[in-house]
Design a protein around this motif. Structure first.
Motif, mmCIF file in Angstrom:
data_model
loop_
_atom_site.group_PDB
_atom_site.id
_atom_site.type_symbol
_atom_site.label_atom_id
_atom_site.label_comp_id
_atom_site.label_asym_id
_atom_site.label_seq_id
_atom_site.Cartn_x
_atom_site.Cartn_y
_atom_site.Cartn_z
ATOM 1 N N TYR A 1 -3.530 25.245 43.425
ATOM 2 C CA TYR A 1 -3.408 23.796 43.289
ATOM 3 C C TYR A 1 -2.311 23.365 44.257
ATOM 4 N N ILE A 2 -2.703 22.631 45.289
ATOM 5 C CA ILE A 2 -1.777 22.265 46.361
ATOM 6 C C ILE A 2 -1.738 20.747 46.485
ATOM 7 N N LYS A 3 -0.541 20.210 46.467
ATOM 8 C CA LYS A 3 -0.374 18.759 46.598
ATOM 9 C C LYS A 3 0.633 18.494 47.710
ATOM 10 N N PHE A 4 0.279 17.595 48.630
ATOM 11 C CA PHE A 4 1.218 17.264 49.696
ATOM 12 C C PHE A 4 1.078 15.803 50.108
ATOM 13 N N VAL A 5 2.174 15.284 50.639
ATOM 14 C CA VAL A 5 2.220 13.913 51.142
ATOM 15 C C VAL A 5 2.351 13.973 52.661
ATOM 16 N N GLN A 6 1.633 13.088 53.341
ATOM 17 C CA GLN A 6 1.751 12.972 54.792
ATOM 18 C C GLN A 6 2.204 11.556 55.127
ATOM 19 N N LYS A 7 3.228 11.461 55.980
ATOM 20 C CA LYS A 7 3.824 10.160 56.277
ATOM 21 C C LYS A 7 3.894 9.915 57.776
ATOM 22 N N SER A 8 3.735 8.662 58.141
ATOM 23 C CA SER A 8 4.027 8.191 59.490
ATOM 24 C C SER A 8 4.659 6.813 59.343
ATOM 25 N N LYS A 9 4.966 6.182 60.452
ATOM 26 C CA LYS A 9 5.547 4.840 60.386
ATOM 27 C C LYS A 9 4.555 3.829 59.829
ATOM 28 N N LEU A 10 3.258 4.115 60.012
ATOM 29 C CA LEU A 10 2.232 3.144 59.637
ATOM 30 C C LEU A 10 1.514 3.464 58.335
ATOM 31 N N SER A 11 1.560 4.712 57.897
ATOM 32 C CA SER A 11 0.736 5.066 56.741
ATOM 33 C C SER A 11 1.313 6.231 55.954
ATOM 34 N N MET A 12 0.747 6.429 54.762
ATOM 35 C CA MET A 12 1.105 7.551 53.903
ATOM 36 C C MET A 12 -0.144 7.988 53.151
ATOM 37 N N ASP B 1 -0.039 11.748 63.969
ATOM 38 C CA ASP B 1 1.348 12.225 63.956
ATOM 39 C C ASP B 1 1.992 12.115 62.573
ATOM 40 N N LEU B 2 1.268 12.544 61.553
ATOM 41 C CA LEU B 2 1.804 12.501 60.198
ATOM 42 C C LEU B 2 2.716 13.699 59.945
ATOM 43 N N LYS B 3 3.802 13.463 59.214
ATOM 44 C CA LYS B 3 4.693 14.535 58.800
ATOM 45 C C LYS B 3 4.313 14.959 57.385
ATOM 46 N N LYS B 4 4.150 16.258 57.185
ATOM 47 C CA LYS B 4 3.650 16.778 55.909
ATOM 48 C C LYS B 4 4.803 17.266 55.036
ATOM 49 N N GLU B 5 4.745 16.894 53.764
ATOM 50 C CA GLU B 5 5.751 17.315 52.786
ATOM 51 C C GLU B 5 5.028 17.909 51.577
ATOM 52 N N ILE B 6 5.231 19.206 51.330
ATOM 53 C CA ILE B 6 4.559 19.886 50.223
ATOM 54 C C ILE B 6 5.229 19.496 48.905
ATOM 55 N N LYS B 7 4.441 19.006 47.958
ATOM 56 C CA LYS B 7 4.955 18.615 46.646
ATOM 57 C C LYS B 7 4.708 19.698 45.592
ATOM 58 N N ASP B 8 3.534 20.311 45.628
ATOM 59 C CA ASP B 8 3.185 21.373 44.677
ATOM 60 C C ASP B 8 2.404 22.460 45.399
ATOM 61 N N PHE B 9 2.691 23.697 45.043
ATOM 62 C CA PHE B 9 1.919 24.834 45.551
ATOM 63 C C PHE B 9 2.018 25.930 44.493
ATOM 64 N N TYR B 10 0.971 26.066 43.688
ATOM 65 C CA TYR B 10 1.014 27.083 42.642
ATOM 66 C C TYR B 10 -0.399 27.531 42.275
ATOM 67 N N ILE B 11 -0.450 28.623 41.531
ATOM 68 C CA ILE B 11 -1.725 29.193 41.082
ATOM 69 C C ILE B 11 -1.905 28.871 39.602
ATOM 70 N N ARG B 12 -3.102 28.437 39.240
ATOM 71 C CA ARG B 12 -3.406 28.089 37.854
ATOM 72 C C ARG B 12 -4.826 28.532 37.526
ATOM 73 N N LYS B 13 -5.178 28.428 36.265
ATOM 74 C CA LYS B 13 -6.538 28.750 35.845
ATOM 75 C C LYS B 13 -7.431 27.523 36.017
#
Length: 233
Positions: free
Chosen positions: A124-135, A93-105
């Motif tokens: 290049y995609i970077k995201f954080v997933q959070k729950s009460k117990l973990s990240m 039950d992690l909640k996803k938060e997108i930090k980066d989403f872009y195209i690069r060489k």
């Protein structure tokens, strides 16, 4: 006179032969049941009975939402390379938060890993997933030519396996490596960790058939609060 061998048993034996010859290797994603129907020119019921037999004999695993796998062999050499088995036991039950989403060489490193030309375009995609117990902090690299229609909402809604399977090629094999590293700038910034704190880094390379790499993922998690298990189901 001996009874005629049922067709589903013949098909099961042929699949066993492929496993023994390592045409289907331990831990590898096999053709799904629909594809097996085409390979053996047989009905859905016949293939289902053949697969059920192999599952009951412990030669094949069914993984819901993904497909069929050859039963992994528990050895020190491949325990970190078995398809889809490295799993954080607390990331439900992690909640996803997108930090980066872009195209690069692609630089030399990613070009080499993905077997593409240097400077070819990648996501290049970077995201954080959070729950009460973990990240977790995840970095996902995908070649643009394999995922031309990818959008941010796709990353937000579906999991990594489904995302990798949404491209031009389907996932056939996954190799994973688990390392213990020290927290750097990215972990300090996005995971609010102290510099030098222990971090698990789970590196995954996704392959299509013929050992064609189609995606790379690096996942970072706090080693003090994370427990990994090997999932065979």
């Amino acid at each position: 006179m001996s009874a005629k061998q049922p067709l589903f048993e013949k098909i099961a034996n042929e699949i066993k032969d492929k496993i023994e010859r390592e045409e289907y290797k331990a831990g590898m994603l096999m053709p799904n049941e629909k594809e097996l129907q085409e390979i053996f020119s047989s009905s859905r019921t016949t293939i289902r009975r053949a697969v059920d037999l192999l599952v009951s004999e412990g030669l094949i695993l069914r993984k819901n939402g993904v497909g069929l796998y050859v039963q992994p062999k528990l050895t020190a050499q491949n325990i970190l390379e078995m398809t889809g088995v490295m799993k954080n036991s607390t990331t439900e039950d992690l909640k996803k938060e997108i930090k980066d989403f872009y195209i690069r060489k692609a630089g030399k490193f990613y070009a080499s890993m993905l077997q593409i030309k240097e400077n070819e375009l990648i996501y290049y995609i970077k995201f954080v997933q959070k729950s009460k117990l973990s990240m977790t902090l995840d970095v996902l690299i995908l070649p643009l030519r394999l995922y031309p229609d990818l959008q941010v909402k796709d990353v937000q809604i579906i999991n990594t396996i489904e995302l990798v399977n949404s491209g031009k090629y389907k996932l056939f094999e996954l190799q994973q490596e688990l390392q213990l590293i020290l927290a750097g700038n990215e972990q300090i910034k996005h995971m609010h960790m102290q510099e030098g704190a222990p971090v698990f880094k789970l590196s995954s390379v996704f392959f299509a058939e013929r050992k064609t790499p189609i995606a790379i993922q690096n996942r970072y998690e706090d080693a003090k609060s994370t427990k990994y298990v090997v999932d065979f189901n």
